[in-house]
Structure formats: C-alpha cells, structure tokens
Design an enzyme around this catalytic site. Structure first.
Site, PDB file in Angstrom:
ATOM      1  N   SER A 143     -10.860  81.354 -12.830  1.00 43.28           N
ATOM      2  CA  SER A 143     -11.692  80.869 -12.100  1.00 43.28           C
ATOM      3  C   SER A 143     -12.636  81.733 -11.346  1.00 43.28           C
ATOM      4  CB  SER A 143     -11.344  80.114 -10.927  1.00 43.28           C
ATOM      5  OG  SER A 143     -12.030  79.643  -9.778  1.00 43.28           O
ATOM      6  N   ASP A 298     -18.972  78.729 -11.789  1.00 44.27           N
ATOM      7  CA  ASP A 298     -18.334  79.111 -11.800  1.00 44.27           C
ATOM      8  C   ASP A 298     -17.876  78.938 -13.422  1.00 44.27           C
ATOM      9  OD1 ASP A 298     -16.217  77.209 -11.362  1.00 44.27           O
ATOM     10  OD2 ASP A 298     -14.883  78.413 -10.742  1.00 44.27           O
ATOM     11  N   ASP A 300     -14.473  78.816 -14.842  1.00 45.15           N
ATOM     12  CA  ASP A 300     -14.091  77.463 -15.231  1.00 45.15           C
ATOM     13  C   ASP A 300     -14.858  75.666 -15.281  1.00 45.15           C
ATOM     14  OD1 ASP A 300     -13.103  78.074 -12.527  1.00 45.15           O
ATOM     15  OD2 ASP A 300     -11.689  76.871 -13.554  1.00 45.15           O
ATOM     16  N   ASP A 302     -15.705  74.278 -12.351  1.00 47.42           N
ATOM     17  CA  ASP A 302     -14.452  73.508 -11.187  1.00 47.42           C
ATOM     18  C   ASP A 302     -16.200  73.641 -10.096  1.00 47.42           C
ATOM     19  OD1 ASP A 302     -13.379  75.794 -10.704  1.00 47.42           O
ATOM     20  OD2 ASP A 302     -11.879  74.978 -10.016  1.00 47.42           O
TER      21      ASP A 302
END
Length: 568
Positions: A143, A298, A300, A302
């Site tokens: 993340s 961010d 990734d 999400d």
C-alpha cells in the site's frame, strides 16, 4: 532462540544469492539480526507486510512461498483448487517476483494461477477474482508504506479480503509450514506450458472499465471540470484516466513526474494521499492551470485523496471523513430512487457524520471493525439474506466503495464519483468546500483527527502493548471536559456504560481496539496498526461551529496525550 533460525538460514546451501549477500552484510550487527529473525513475519487477518530482506521476519521469496503454501492448502481445503487464483502486484521492489513465486508454489500443488502481465490496482484484483470465477486472489503490495516494505494480501472467492473465520483457517495452514526454506515451487516455464500459469491483461481491464460505467449517478450533467490527477508512482494512471474519459471528462491533467511507476516513490516523502505533502506537485500544477479538483491515489490505488480551491484560490486537502460525507450525500441526494432497505456501511473509527447524513435520507447505517474486509463481508451477507441493499461503504483512511462489483476499497471508482460530484456542484456555482459547509450547517460541525506513534521492533511492540493495557484497564471518567459515557473493548466485545455500571455484548468480532464514547457525540479510540509498527489514536467531536469543534478536539487530544506521555 532466534539464533537457531539465523543458523538455519546461514547453513542453507540453496539460499538465494542476493539474500545470502544481504545476510552477510548484517552478520556482525546482532541487533539487526535479532530483528530479522526474532519472530516469523506474522500472517494475520490482512495477510502479511514487512521490510524486504533476509530473515523469518522479513518479506522475501521464502516467506512469500510459506504464505503461498498456506494459501494452496486453504484453496484445497475449500475444494476449489480447479478454479485457480488471481494474482496482481504493484510497483514495489520484488512485487512481480513475489507474484510469480506465489504462482510457482500454487502450481506445484496443481492449482492454476491467473497472473497480470504488469502492475494493476488492488481493486482490479478484487474485481478479477469475481470476473474469472477464481477460488481466491492475491495482491502483492505494501500500500502506502515506505519503499523498503512489501506485502501479501489474500482474497476469498467473493473478491474480499479474508474475514476472520476464513483468515483463521488460512493462518493455521501458513503456521503449519515448519521451514519456509523447504517449500517447493514448480518451474515457471513448465507451469506456463501446462496452463497452470496463465497471463492476463486487457480482457480484465475492459470488463472492469465496463463495470465502471455503473458508478455514474447522473449521466447527463455537464462535465466541464478541470482535474489534476497523480497516481503517486503507483498503479492507477491508466484506469483512472480511461474511466474519466469514458465518463465524459475531457480536461484531465496528469502529474507526469509522478505518473511513472517508481519503487522509490522518489518525488514524495510518503506515497500516501493522507499526507498533504503528497499533493505538492499536484497543487503546483493545479495552480498553473486553475484546476477545479486535484486527486491522488496511493500506489495500489485503493485510497483516494482530493483537494479543492478555497475562496482565496488555495488548495485544501479534504479528510477521508469529509470526502466520504460528500460522496455519500451526493449518491443519496441525486439517485432517482433509493432502496427501502438501503444501508451505508462504515467503520468504528469513521466519523458519525456519515450516519447522520444517511439517516436524513432514511438509509440505515452499520459500523464494522476497522478494515475494509469487514465491509466486504457484510455486502456478501446482505446479498445472501436480502436484509439490506448496499448503497455506499467507506472508512476514514481514504477508502471508499461505490459499487460492489469490487469487494475492497476502490480509488478508481471513488475518483470517477468525486469528479462527478465536483462537476455537479460547479454547475450550481459552488465548490466542494461550499457543499461541505452546507452539510455542516445542516447536520452539525463534525471534526476528526488521527495521531500515529511509530514504535518499531521488539521493544516497540512491548510499548504498544503497555499503552493498550493501560487505557484498557484505566478507570477514565472524563476527557477534555467531556464525561465518558461508555467504554467499548473490542478484545472482549463488551460495552461498559460508565455511569450506570452496566455492560452489554457487542455484535462484532474481537479486535485489539478500545473506544471511549464521550458525551455530546464525542469519542476517541486506540488501535494498534495491523500492517505497520504503529499505534493509532482516533478522535471525533461535534458542536455547532468550527471554532467550538476545534477547541473541543484540542481538549480531548490533550487529555489523551497527557496520559500517554506519562506512560512513554
């Protein structure tokens, strides 16, 4: 004890050459060695995450193989091995390598893998599990953690992160792997030839983009909105840009310096849209073109952060709670017909603002534990029972889900809706800040904050435990001038009413969280992070004005910090 594991690694003749070299570099540093080997990298309910490097407490091909071995056992135990596992990965160091290692271990057990040819957002992995009818999913990501981290997140057949009951089964399988160095992995080329490693790309992208069309609430509004978007060196550029374009937005400006995937995240101190510094380049570009809306995801993809200009033309970064309130109000206020059994789902550390807004539209609200897997679990439950119909889900940490074709927080969906909300209010001569002020005037001035304390290593873990034990066992009667009404201890799932001395059970899974409910809709909460060496302190207050709420928030925080500083 840790030295036994160190010696096991040191004496292993087949150790990966790069890891062997890095192990040699820290051989004379006992503290570094202990930290790398004093425990096994924990595979918890959210998967595992840690620093890259050699050791049982590090992310490397061997600890990834151990996790993959546990996943293989889990899939076989569920009787779903023929359906395979979807695997995605982000822009971090070793992400693709770890994805392939996972597929190699699964392939050794005869379980097919669907691996993306290049990096993809986490929400697309959630979608892909459902689209491909896979038995499970994996995304290799850490993340918004620093560059030295990576992680392994597991998903169930519904496309959601494993909820506690399923997670415990998989954790048991992972923990049964006695020696991570001995986990067998099949040859990649042989798996490709046998059809046990299948590469996927545009077919899933196209299906996901088609599903994105359902995020639109008003298809006929004028979309004359200037948007600056930065993926912060991560995975979101293509899908966000294409999604906005197919939705009718034409003035889209990408922060090119941050558009290229970069495992060092070299232009930001932290690739986290929760941190205002991550918006510096977007703000600079926004000011140069007079953009109406700035958006950042961010690595990734999400989490989504947004910023909008105030009356002085200065960009203000909204909190996750504020963005969630605006998105929720727009969905409920502009939808042609709301379901009679609709429900908005949020977490226990998310603002009460959303509940008040939902109630105003006759929509029920539900709190879950922190972690989007609990929201995904509830969506699936309601799908099966018909008790409620999902209308929106969010958490304060910049995670939102608009439509349930994904079962994890989805910054791509949120970006599309945020742009539509911005266009809606611009058409009425208002900014998102104007719309937010109207919500405050209508429902009360909700204000929240989050403090994080980083405590690394074995000593840090012990300090975090001591802090939690102290607050959990203390007889705190007031905080910041507000009486404590109730204490919710999620480790025992007991809510204790302080004044009455009564207790009641809470219908939630256990978690290492303590929440203090204060009078007048105020509260604070303590929660150790499940993915980072941190303890987090959440605060929420409400009053009739911004000034009063700011003073009240400062008072509650000061009271908590006074106790905290006495402990550290």
């Amino acid at each position: 004890m840790w030295k036994n594991d160190y010696n096991r690694w040191k004496e292993f003749t087949g150790l990966d050459a790069d890891l062997a070299s890095k192990l040699d570099e820290i051989t004379s540093d006992e503290q570094s060695l202990e930290d790398a080997f004093y425990k096994n990298l924990e595979f918890g309910t959210g998967g595992m995450r840690g620093k890259l490097g050699p050791g049982t407490n590090r992310m490397n091909i061997y600890t990834v193989r151990k996790a993959a071995e546990g996943l293989a056992a889990y899939v076989n135990d569920q009787g779903l091995s023929n359906r395979g596992v979807a695997i995605a990965y982000d822009s971090r160091y070793m992400s693709k390598e770890f994805a392939v290692e996972t597929a190699r271990v699964l392939g050794h057990h005869g379980i097919p893998s669907y691996v993306f040819t290049s990096l993809r957002p986490t929400p697309e992995l959630s979608f892909a599990v459902r689209h491909l009818n896979a038995a499970a999913g994996v995304v290799v990501t850490a993340s918004h953690n620093p560059p030295e981290y990576n992680g392994f997140k597991a998903y169930n057949e519904d496309g959601g992160q494993l909820p506690p009951e399923q997670a415990e089964i998989m954790i048991d399988f992972v923990n049964k792997v006695e020696n991570e160095l001995n986990v067998e992995a099949a040859d990649q080329k042989e798996l490709e030839e046998q059809g046990l490693l299948r590469w996927v790309d545009e077919e899933v992208d196209e299906a996901y983009l088609e599903a994105l069309k359902g995020v639109t609430v008003q298809s006929d509004i004028k979309k004359d909105l200037s948007v600056v978007f930065t993926p912060l060196h991560g995975t979101a550029r293509d899908l966000v840009e294409k999604g906005l374009q197919q939705s009718g937005f034409t003035s889209i400006h990408i922060v090119e310096e941050q558009a290229k995937p970069d495992p060092e995240f070299s232009t930001v101190a932290s690739p986290n849209p929760e941190e205002h510094q991550a918006f510096e380049m977007a703000i600079e570009q926004g000011e140069s073109i007079g953009a109406d809306l700035l958006m950042a995801t961010d690595p990734d993809a999400d989490r989504l952060g947004i910023a909008v200009p105030n009356e002085k033309g200065e960009y203000v970064v909204l909190t996750g709670n504020q963005t969630g309130a605006l998105l929720l109000d727009y969905i409920l206020g502009q939808s042609q017909q709301l379901p009679k059994n609709g429900v908005m789902i949020k977490t226990i550390v998310t603002s009460e603002f959303g509940r008040v807004i939902a109630n105003a539209y006759g929509i029920d609200s539900l709190d879950t534990l922190t972690g989007f897997k609990f929201i995904g679990e509830k969506i699936r439950e309601y799908e099966q029972t018909g008790e409620h119909q999902f209308v929106f889900g969010y958490e304060e940490s910049y995670g939102y889900l608009v439509k349930d074709f994904a079962r994890d927080k989805d910054a791509v969906q949120a970006a599309l809706l945020a742009a539509e909300v911005g266009a809606h209010w611009k058409n009425q001569g208002k900014t998102l800040l104007d719309a937010l002020d109207e919500l405050y005037e209508k429902h009360g001035y909700f204000l929240e904050d989050l403090q994080s304390m980083k405590l690394e290593g074995k000593a840090g873990a012990e300090q975090i435990k001591a802090i939690m034990d102290d607050f959990r066992n203390a007889d705190i009667k007031e905080s910041g001038g507000k009486k404590v009404v109730a204490v919710e201890d999620y480790s025992t799932t007991v809510r204790k009413f302080v004044q009455e001395g009564k207790e009641e059970e809470m219908d939630l899974p256990t978690s290492n969280v303590v929440k203090f409910i204060l009078e007048d809709d105020c509260w604070f909460c303590l929660r150790p992070s499940g993915t980072e060496p941190k303890i987090k302190f959440y605060y929420g207050v409400k009053s009739e004005s911004k000034t009063d709420s700011q003073a009240l928030l400062a008072a509650v925080k000061a009271a908590v910090n006074e106790r905290l500083h006495a402990l550290i």
